[in-house]
Motif scaffolding. Structure first.
Motif, PDB file in Angstrom:
ATOM      1  N   VAL A 158       0.833  -1.198   0.000  1.00  0.00           N
ATOM      2  CA  VAL A 158       0.000   0.000   0.000  1.00  0.00           C
ATOM      3  C   VAL A 158       0.871   1.253   0.000  1.00  0.00           C
ATOM      4  O   VAL A 158       0.548   2.250  -0.660  1.00  0.00           O
ATOM      5  CB  VAL A 158      -0.948  -0.014   1.204  1.00  0.00           C
ATOM      6  CG1 VAL A 158      -1.770   1.273   1.264  1.00  0.00           C
ATOM      7  CG2 VAL A 158      -1.873  -1.215   1.145  1.00  0.00           C
ATOM      8  N   GLY A 159       1.983   1.235   0.717  1.00  0.00           N
ATOM      9  CA  GLY A 159       2.891   2.376   0.715  1.00  0.00           C
ATOM     10  C   GLY A 159       3.444   2.661  -0.675  1.00  0.00           C
ATOM     11  O   GLY A 159       3.579   3.822  -1.076  1.00  0.00           O
ATOM     12  N   ARG A 160       3.750   1.610  -1.422  1.00  0.00           N
ATOM     13  CA  ARG A 160       4.250   1.796  -2.786  1.00  0.00           C
ATOM     14  C   ARG A 160       3.180   2.434  -3.671  1.00  0.00           C
ATOM     15  O   ARG A 160       3.461   3.335  -4.469  1.00  0.00           O
ATOM     16  CB  ARG A 160       4.705   0.456  -3.378  1.00  0.00           C
ATOM     17  CG  ARG A 160       5.840  -0.201  -2.633  1.00  0.00           C
ATOM     18  CD  ARG A 160       6.499  -1.299  -3.442  1.00  0.00           C
ATOM     19  NE  ARG A 160       5.641  -2.435  -3.742  1.00  0.00           N
ATOM     20  CZ  ARG A 160       5.472  -3.488  -2.970  1.00  0.00           C
ATOM     21  NH1 ARG A 160       6.077  -3.553  -1.788  1.00  0.00           N
ATOM     22  NH2 ARG A 160       4.696  -4.510  -3.332  1.00  0.00           N
ATOM     23  N   ALA A 161       1.946   1.951  -3.527  1.00  0.00           N
ATOM     24  CA  ALA A 161       0.856   2.526  -4.318  1.00  0.00           C
ATOM     25  C   ALA A 161       0.629   3.996  -3.959  1.00  0.00           C
ATOM     26  O   ALA A 161       0.367   4.833  -4.831  1.00  0.00           O
ATOM     27  CB  ALA A 161      -0.426   1.719  -4.101  1.00  0.00           C
ATOM     28  N   LEU A 162       0.734   4.319  -2.683  1.00  0.00           N
ATOM     29  CA  LEU A 162       0.552   5.701  -2.254  1.00  0.00           C
ATOM     30  C   LEU A 162       1.664   6.595  -2.790  1.00  0.00           C
ATOM     31  O   LEU A 162       1.425   7.727  -3.221  1.00  0.00           O
ATOM     32  CB  LEU A 162       0.502   5.765  -0.726  1.00  0.00           C
ATOM     33  CG  LEU A 162       0.333   7.148  -0.110  1.00  0.00           C
ATOM     34  CD1 LEU A 162      -0.945   7.817  -0.603  1.00  0.00           C
ATOM     35  CD2 LEU A 162       0.318   7.053   1.411  1.00  0.00           C
ATOM     36  N   ALA A 163       2.906   6.093  -2.779  1.00  0.00           N
ATOM     37  CA  ALA A 163       4.021   6.871  -3.315  1.00  0.00           C
ATOM     38  C   ALA A 163       3.812   7.174  -4.792  1.00  0.00           C
ATOM     39  O   ALA A 163       4.071   8.292  -5.254  1.00  0.00           O
ATOM     40  CB  ALA A 163       5.332   6.111  -3.103  1.00  0.00           C
ATOM     41  N   VAL A 164       3.342   6.176  -5.536  1.00  0.00           N
ATOM     42  CA  VAL A 164       3.061   6.389  -6.956  1.00  0.00           C
ATOM     43  C   VAL A 164       1.986   7.450  -7.138  1.00  0.00           C
ATOM     44  O   VAL A 164       2.082   8.323  -8.014  1.00  0.00           O
ATOM     45  CB  VAL A 164       2.632   5.057  -7.618  1.00  0.00           C
ATOM     46  CG1 VAL A 164       2.157   5.301  -9.045  1.00  0.00           C
ATOM     47  CG2 VAL A 164       3.796   4.065  -7.624  1.00  0.00           C
ATOM     48  N   ARG A 165       0.955   7.407  -6.293  1.00  0.00           N
ATOM     49  CA  ARG A 165      -0.131   8.386  -6.412  1.00  0.00           C
ATOM     50  C   ARG A 165       0.353   9.799  -6.119  1.00  0.00           C
ATOM     51  O   ARG A 165      -0.097  10.776  -6.744  1.00  0.00           O
ATOM     52  CB  ARG A 165      -1.263   7.999  -5.457  1.00  0.00           C
ATOM     53  CG  ARG A 165      -2.400   8.998  -5.420  1.00  0.00           C
ATOM     54  CD  ARG A 165      -3.155   9.026  -6.740  1.00  0.00           C
ATOM     55  NE  ARG A 165      -4.077  10.142  -6.809  1.00  0.00           N
ATOM     56  CZ  ARG A 165      -3.816  11.311  -7.367  1.00  0.00           C
ATOM     57  NH1 ARG A 165      -2.618  11.535  -7.912  1.00  0.00           N
ATOM     58  NH2 ARG A 165      -4.721  12.270  -7.406  1.00  0.00           N
ATOM     59  N   VAL A 168       2.095  12.709   8.289  1.00  0.00           N
ATOM     60  CA  VAL A 168       2.590  11.361   8.029  1.00  0.00           C
ATOM     61  C   VAL A 168       1.393  10.465   7.744  1.00  0.00           C
ATOM     62  O   VAL A 168       0.404  10.479   8.491  1.00  0.00           O
ATOM     63  CB  VAL A 168       3.378  10.799   9.234  1.00  0.00           C
ATOM     64  CG1 VAL A 168       3.830   9.366   8.950  1.00  0.00           C
ATOM     65  CG2 VAL A 168       4.583  11.679   9.540  1.00  0.00           C
ATOM     66  N   VAL A 169       1.460   9.705   6.654  1.00  0.00           N
ATOM     67  CA  VAL A 169       0.477   8.660   6.387  1.00  0.00           C
ATOM     68  C   VAL A 169       1.127   7.331   6.770  1.00  0.00           C
ATOM     69  O   VAL A 169       2.173   6.967   6.229  1.00  0.00           O
ATOM     70  CB  VAL A 169       0.048   8.644   4.912  1.00  0.00           C
ATOM     71  CG1 VAL A 169      -0.901   7.482   4.660  1.00  0.00           C
ATOM     72  CG2 VAL A 169      -0.614   9.958   4.541  1.00  0.00           C
ATOM     73  N   SER A 170       0.519   6.645   7.702  1.00  0.00           N
ATOM     74  CA  SER A 170       1.102   5.420   8.240  1.00  0.00           C
ATOM     75  C   SER A 170       0.456   4.196   7.603  1.00  0.00           C
ATOM     76  O   SER A 170      -0.765   4.033   7.648  1.00  0.00           O
ATOM     77  CB  SER A 170       0.927   5.377   9.758  1.00  0.00           C
ATOM     78  OG  SER A 170       1.353   4.129  10.270  1.00  0.00           O
ATOM     79  N   CYS A 171       1.297   3.338   7.016  1.00  0.00           N
ATOM     80  CA  CYS A 171       0.836   2.081   6.419  1.00  0.00           C
ATOM     81  C   CYS A 171       1.495   0.888   7.100  1.00  0.00           C
ATOM     82  O   CYS A 171       1.702  -0.164   6.476  1.00  0.00           O
ATOM     83  CB  CYS A 171       1.157   2.061   4.919  1.00  0.00           C
ATOM     84  SG  CYS A 171       0.611   3.490   4.006  1.00  0.00           S
ATOM     85  N   ASN A 181      -9.271  -2.271  -2.749  1.00  0.00           N
ATOM     86  CA  ASN A 181      -8.708  -2.315  -1.399  1.00  0.00           C
ATOM     87  C   ASN A 181      -7.350  -1.645  -1.275  1.00  0.00           C
ATOM     88  O   ASN A 181      -6.927  -1.282  -0.172  1.00  0.00           O
ATOM     89  CB  ASN A 181      -8.584  -3.775  -0.942  1.00  0.00           C
ATOM     90  CG  ASN A 181      -7.766  -4.615  -1.891  1.00  0.00           C
ATOM     91  OD1 ASN A 181      -8.198  -4.881  -3.020  1.00  0.00           O
ATOM     92  ND2 ASN A 181      -6.591  -5.038  -1.473  1.00  0.00           N
ATOM     93  N   VAL A 182      -6.626  -1.477  -2.367  1.00  0.00           N
ATOM     94  CA  VAL A 182      -5.327  -0.809  -2.292  1.00  0.00           C
ATOM     95  C   VAL A 182      -5.507   0.707  -2.287  1.00  0.00           C
ATOM     96  O   VAL A 182      -4.716   1.430  -1.678  1.00  0.00           O
ATOM     97  CB  VAL A 182      -4.426  -1.247  -3.463  1.00  0.00           C
ATOM     98  CG1 VAL A 182      -3.104  -0.496  -3.450  1.00  0.00           C
ATOM     99  CG2 VAL A 182      -4.175  -2.745  -3.390  1.00  0.00           C
ATOM    100  N   ALA A 183      -6.554   1.194  -2.952  1.00  0.00           N
ATOM    101  CA  ALA A 183      -6.779   2.636  -3.018  1.00  0.00           C
ATOM    102  C   ALA A 183      -7.551   3.155  -1.811  1.00  0.00           C
ATOM    103  O   ALA A 183      -7.210   4.198  -1.255  1.00  0.00           O
ATOM    104  CB  ALA A 183      -7.540   2.990  -4.297  1.00  0.00           C
ATOM    105  N   ARG A 184      -8.598   2.449  -1.404  1.00  0.00           N
ATOM    106  CA  ARG A 184      -9.448   2.921  -0.306  1.00  0.00           C
ATOM    107  C   ARG A 184      -9.335   1.961   0.869  1.00  0.00           C
ATOM    108  O   ARG A 184     -10.025   0.957   0.945  1.00  0.00           O
ATOM    109  CB  ARG A 184     -10.911   3.045  -0.758  1.00  0.00           C
ATOM    110  CG  ARG A 184     -11.808   3.664   0.292  1.00  0.00           C
ATOM    111  CD  ARG A 184     -13.244   3.722  -0.166  1.00  0.00           C
ATOM    112  NE  ARG A 184     -13.563   4.891  -0.945  1.00  0.00           N
ATOM    113  CZ  ARG A 184     -13.994   6.057  -0.432  1.00  0.00           C
ATOM    114  NH1 ARG A 184     -14.135   6.199   0.872  1.00  0.00           N
ATOM    115  NH2 ARG A 184     -14.287   7.071  -1.214  1.00  0.00           N
ATOM    116  N   GLY A 185      -8.454   2.295   1.786  1.00  0.00           N
ATOM    117  CA  GLY A 185      -8.297   1.473   2.985  1.00  0.00           C
ATOM    118  C   GLY A 185      -7.323   0.338   2.776  1.00  0.00           C
ATOM    119  O   GLY A 185      -6.902   0.031   1.664  1.00  0.00           O
TER     120      GLY A 185
END
Length: 591
Positions: free
Chosen positions: A250-257, A334-337, A585-589
């Motif tokens: 999820v952290g990788r997906a968030l970094a890409v976003r 900070v966004v915590s995953c 589930n990777v984008a929302r929650g």
């Protein structure tokens, strides 16, 4: 890269500036930039990009040692040589005056080797002689001159050369007053090749004039100096975001976003001690490759790392804590995953004054910590953020939690039904995909071509969903949850069955209630990723299917935030309405 040793290393430039800064200390780095600005604010030559953490800019923040090869023009060198010769002659004259005065006094009054009585008589006579006072003044001036000369020689503090004194025009970057480059609302052009710059800016770029955002450019660059990207700031700077657990799925997906986000930018990717200091791209690809190898290359579609993140350095947790004191590049959010076993890190961040938005199960049910789905109970977050902190509760409003991915998606549909019909009882059966487990890989024998029940496993998913939905929606309805894992990559499928407090007229009425659900109203325009209508109802037979639904939810810049609803049925003998729902589930929650 930061060194463990806290040694102060000098940077000596050929133009005469000696800069001392502590490369191991973030405060030293910010002081370094302030010193550059103060030393020659109008002629900042070759300032490398400071946004090490900004993927849209250069990610290498090392000072280019080839700066030391800059030379002055021949005319300037000749003038400098003449001044140095005159300065040396003046010092020689001052020295001669000083020592000549001493010799004159010794010979005139015969003080050398004299007895005490003779010295006393000579001293009285010398004090009455005007020549002695004149020689004394010359001695004082000579000594002062010599002391000043040696002090200046030991501490070189010549200013940076004027831009006109350089052999070639050097690209330079004026540091904006906000002190941090804006990577999401910027247009980037290479100093070597201006072809990537927008057409309407090329003329200004070639002239080297200031443009919007206080950044200037000069086109040519000496062959032995490495260029860093030049940036034109189009509007206010984006807020820096640190992603804790940024090397996870999820952290990788968030970094890409965050690479192309309009309001926020990626400031830190915080990983484990094993990955700290490594390029993000290398760790990104390795983890995706491990998942593909484990589940099958033909099954697992690997997420791709953007080129701008390839050399982005992974930071340690200690780096993130120290950044709180970096006034040049402060990070507040900070966004915590992280996995729940690392929840102590979130508590430590709160102690350091960070605001933490977390998808981790840690402290989700802690009293006073808001558990928020913005479209469902957004006012709870607003209330939490505006609460006054007290000495007994200094962290109030600084930690906001997001529920489990199933809870995030299902709560949207349930909230729409609750507002219109009321909820009497709800039954959920989840079919959750493998990406919900992150990089923790299942034994293929349990999931490959199979369904894996999650009740009483370490994931404890059914209990989490039940508790979270009651906290978000209230506990005035009965709720049953059964969860299982299926062999699909992404997109949780949920079977939803509802008994309502008020009667339902038809499927069309339910479809309209769900489609018209727009709780954010005008606020949705301020939130780039929040769709105005978060529920997409599809009346097509055989819909929703996780693979196709996730692809549709990520089209048209919706970034996977809506949920897809289908299979509406109001003709059930036990429930008033049943439906099927897919949430990305990777984008929302997550978790």
């Amino acid at each position: 890269r930061r060194s463990d040793s806290r040694t102060v290393r000098p940077l000596q430039l050929s133009c005469g500036v000696r800069l001392d800064f502590d490369r191991a200390n973030v405060l030293g780095r910010s002081a370094f930039w302030r010193l550059i600005e103060r030393e020659n604010r109008s002629n900042l030559a070759l300032i490398p990009s400071r946004s090490r953490r900004d993927p849209n800019l250069a990610t290498d923040r090392r000072i280019d040692r080839s700066m030391a090869t800059l030379k002055k023009p021949a005319a300037a060198a000749s003038t400098s040589s003449t001044l140095e010769t005159a300065f040396g002659a003046a010092n020689a004259l001052a020295g001669a005056l000083f020592f000549g005065s001493i010799i004159f006094l010794l010979r005139e009054y015969e003080w050398s080797g004299a007895a005490s009585e003779r010295a006393s008589r000579s001293l009285k006579a010398a004090l009455q002689d005007p020549k002695v006072w004149g020689i004394g003044v010359l001695c004082f001036l000579s000594v002062t001159w010599l002391v000043s000369f040696f002090a200046l020689a030991l501490v070189p503090n010549s200013p940076l050369p004027k831009m006109g004194e350089l052999e070639e025009k050097i690209p330079f970057e004026r540091v904006p007053e906000h002190s941090e480059d804006d990577a999401a609302t910027t247009k980037t052009a290479s100093c070597d090749n201006m072809s990537s710059a927008p057409e309407d800016l090329k003329a200004e770029l070639n002239k080297g004039k200031p443009i919007a955002g206080g950044v200037s450019f000069v086109q040519k660059l000496p062959k032995n100096v490495r260029a860093s990207p030049a940036t034109v700031t189009a509007s206010r700077p984006r807020e820096g975001i640190a992603v804790l657990g940024g090397t996870g799925l999820v952290g990788r997906a968030l970094a890409v976003r965050l690479v192309n986000h309009k309001k926020y930018r990626l400031a830190y990717v915080v990983g484990s001690e094993q990955t700290a200091g490594k390029p993000f791209g290398r760790v990104f690809r390795r983890k995706e490759a491990l998942l593909a190898k484990h589940y099958g290359e033909d099954f697992w579609e690997q997420m791709q790392c953007p080129e701008v993140l390839e050399d982005f350095p992974i930071s340690s947790f200690q780096d993130l804590l120290l950044s709180r004191f970096d006034d040049a590049a402060p990070v507040r959010f900070v966004v915590s995953c992280i996995a729940p076993r690392f929840g102590w890190m979130e508590d430590k961040l709160l102690d350091y004054g960070f605001d933490v938005f977390s998808i981790s199960p840690h402290a989700r049910m802690r009293p006073g910590v808001p558990l928020v789905v913005p479209e469902v109970n957004g006012p709870a977050m607003r209330m939490a953020l505006t609460q006054q902190r007290t000495p007994d509760d200094p962290h109030r409003g600084r930690l906001v939690k997001s529920p489990n991915c199933v809870s995030c998606g299902v709560s949207l549909a349930l909230k729409a039904l609750q507002d219109h019909y009321g909820l009497a009882a709800v039954s959920l059966t989840t079919f959750q995909t493998l990406s919900g487990r992150g990089d923790a890989r299942y034994d293929p024998s349990k999931v490959k071509g199979n369904v894996y029940p999650l009740h009483n496993t370490v994931e404890d998913t059914d209990r989490k969903i039940r508790g979270e939905l009651h906290r978000v929606l209230g506990d005035d309805f009965a709720l049953s949850v059964t969860a299982q894992r299926i062999y699909a990559q992404r997109g949780h499928f949920v079977d939803v069955r509802v008994k309502t407090k008020r009667p339902i007229e038809s499927e069309d009425e339910v479809a309209k209630v769900l489609s018209d659900f727009a709780p954010l109203g005008a606020a949705a325009k301020l939130l780039e990723d929040a769709p105005a209508r978060p529920i997409r109802v599809v009346r097509e037979v055989g819909w929703p299917r996780p693979v196709q639904a996730v692809a549709a939810l990520n089209s048209n810049e919706s970034f996977g935030m809506p949920v897809s609803v289908g299979q509406l049925n109001t003709d059930d003998e036990l429930f008033d309405v049943t439906l099927s729902l897919v949430v990305d589930n990777v984008a929302r929650g997550a978790y």
